[in-house]
Design an enzyme around this catalytic site. Structure first.
Site, PDB file in Angstrom:
ATOM      1  N   HIS A 160      -9.486   1.136   4.948  1.00 53.19           N
ATOM      2  CA  HIS A 160      -8.197   1.279   5.625  1.00 53.19           C
ATOM      3  C   HIS A 160      -8.381   2.202   6.828  1.00 53.19           C
ATOM      4  CE1 HIS A 160      -4.050   2.516   6.402  1.00 53.19           C
ATOM      5  NE2 HIS A 160      -3.688   1.414   5.776  1.00 53.19           N
ATOM      6  N   GLU A 162      -6.854   4.637   7.931  1.00 56.01           N
ATOM      7  CA  GLU A 162      -6.705   6.066   7.666  1.00 56.01           C
ATOM      8  C   GLU A 162      -7.957   6.639   7.022  1.00 56.01           C
ATOM      9  OE1 GLU A 162      -1.937   5.352   7.222  1.00 56.01           O
ATOM     10  OE2 GLU A 162      -3.129   5.714   5.422  1.00 56.01           O
ATOM     11  N   ASN A 196       0.863  -1.180   0.000  1.00 61.33           N
ATOM     12  CA  ASN A 196       0.000   0.000   0.000  1.00 61.33           C
ATOM     13  C   ASN A 196       0.896   1.226   0.000  1.00 61.33           C
ATOM     14  OD1 ASN A 196      -1.843   2.051   0.458  1.00 61.33           O
ATOM     15  ND2 ASN A 196      -2.165   1.540   2.609  1.00 61.33           N
ATOM     16  N   TRP A 197       0.979   1.890  -1.148  1.00 64.20           N
ATOM     17  CA  TRP A 197       1.869   3.047  -1.269  1.00 64.20           C
ATOM     18  C   TRP A 197       1.365   4.272  -0.513  1.00 64.20           C
ATOM     19  CZ3 TRP A 197       3.572   3.369  -7.133  1.00 64.20           C
ATOM     20  CH2 TRP A 197       4.296   2.205  -7.456  1.00 64.20           C
ATOM     21  N   LYS A 198       0.112   4.234  -0.080  1.00 65.99           N
ATOM     22  CA  LYS A 198      -0.502   5.397   0.560  1.00 65.99           C
ATOM     23  C   LYS A 198      -0.351   6.619  -0.371  1.00 65.99           C
ATOM     24  CE  LYS A 198       0.004   3.325   5.062  1.00 65.99           C
ATOM     25  NZ  LYS A 198       0.094   3.543   6.517  1.00 65.99           N
ATOM     26  N   GLU A 217      -5.359  -4.866  10.717  1.00 66.52           N
ATOM     27  CA  GLU A 217      -4.355  -3.826  10.894  1.00 66.52           C
ATOM     28  C   GLU A 217      -4.591  -3.111  12.222  1.00 66.52           C
ATOM     29  OE1 GLU A 217      -4.679  -0.919   7.767  1.00 66.52           O
ATOM     30  OE2 GLU A 217      -6.713  -0.418   8.373  1.00 66.52           O
ATOM     31  N   SER A 272       3.163  -2.475  10.442  1.00 66.07           N
ATOM     32  CA  SER A 272       4.624  -2.393  10.557  1.00 66.07           C
ATOM     33  C   SER A 272       5.303  -3.735  10.313  1.00 66.07           C
ATOM     34  CB  SER A 272       5.027  -1.821  11.924  1.00 66.07           C
ATOM     35  OG  SER A 272       4.574  -0.493  12.074  1.00 66.07           O
ATOM     36  N   GLY A 317       2.879  -1.207   4.324  1.00 69.16           N
ATOM     37  CA  GLY A 317       2.902   0.231   4.116  1.00 69.16           C
ATOM     38  C   GLY A 317       4.292   0.728   3.774  1.00 69.16           C
ATOM     39  N   GLY A 318       4.998   1.251   4.780  1.00 72.06           N
ATOM     40  CA  GLY A 318       6.291   1.878   4.537  1.00 72.06           C
ATOM     41  C   GLY A 318       7.298   0.992   3.835  1.00 72.06           C
ATOM     42  N   GLY A 370       2.632   2.423  11.210  1.00 74.30           N
ATOM     43  CA  GLY A 370       3.526   3.557  11.097  1.00 74.30           C
ATOM     44  C   GLY A 370       4.138   4.005  12.408  1.00 74.30           C
TER      45      GLY A 370
END
Length: 248
Positions: A94, A96, A9-11, A166, A211, A232-233, A172
């Site tokens: 998600h 967010e 997920n590049w966000k 999640e 994470s 994610g990251g 994050g």
């Protein structure tokens, strides 16, 4: 046996130049690791993902979808539009989106319905905040989020879902649920699905998103009910993303 699935997920990250380097790095580094993989990119980069990944083993998808098929909904992106760019997956709910855009579980469920109707695979996300975990409400929260989806989809569509646990407190933050904490949540989600469709519950993929890194991926994905990761990251660096896939 459920096949492992790793989705990046590049966000809200990326540029045309950076995306080219990232996608080419992923494609070049992939071997037969025994897992499926995909990237969910910002909507403006769907065409670039399609161009760069067509003919490879990497699938692509979007990070959100409208409940509307078309019409006067400025800024919305429909499931048919995503399908037009060859998308396979779309994230629904998600954390967010739930937090920053106040998306209710009922709205998330309708987005999953819209995705299914267009032949897309909704990756439906569930998770509790730190306050909810400390209050002992994890199972109550994630079951309610999941039940909103199960209430509105047909029995035969349950097997077409991908679920993602999640824990919000581990996204994050550098914190990660222990393998046992994650396994317990995944098993609980699978048990909730089984109440609607026992056969589908045994086959539905449940990803861990919180994470996950190359350093902890192997132990997490060794758990019996963790079928992959929503990354994610670590999905923004080809070497890290490949390291997670290799951990399978």
């Amino acid at each position: 046996m459920r096949r492992k699935l790793v989705i990046g997920n590049w966000k809200m990250n990326g540029s045309r130049a950076a995306n080219t380097a990232l996608l080419s790095g992923i494609v070049a580094g992939l071997n037969d690791f025994g897992a499926d993989c995909a990237v969910c990119v910002p909507a403006p980069y769907l065409a670039q993902a399609q161009a760069g990944l067509t003919g490879t083993v990497v699938a692509w998808g979007a990070q959100d979808v409208s409940v509307h098929a078309s019409g006067a909904y400025t800024g919305e992106v429909s499931a048919a539009m995503l399908q037009d760019f060859g998308a396979t997956y779309v994230l629904c709910g998600h954390s967010e989106r739930r937090a920053y855009h106040q998306e209710s579980s009922e709205l998330v469920a309708q987005k999953a319905v819209a995705a299914l109707a267009a032949g897309l695979t909704p990756v439906v996300c569930f998770g509790e905040t730190l306050a909810q975990r400390e209050a002992g409400q994890t199972e109550e929260v994630i079951c309610a989020q999941l039940q909103a989806v199960l209430d509105v989809i047909a029995d035969e569509d349950v097997s077409k879902l991908v679920l993602a646990y999640e824990p919000v407190w581990a996204i994050g933050t550098g914190k990660t649920a222990t393998p046992q904490i994650a396994q317990d949540a995944h098993l609980f989600l699978r048990t909730c699905v089984a109440k609607k469709h026992a056969v589908a519950a045994a086959g539905v993929q449940i990803l861990y998103g919180g994470s996950m890194k190359p350093e902890n991926a192997k132990e997490l994905m060794a758990q019996p009910d963790i079928d992959g990761g929503l990354i994610g990251g670590a999905a923004l660096k080809a070497v890290d993303f490949l390291g997670i896939i290799q951990a399978v």
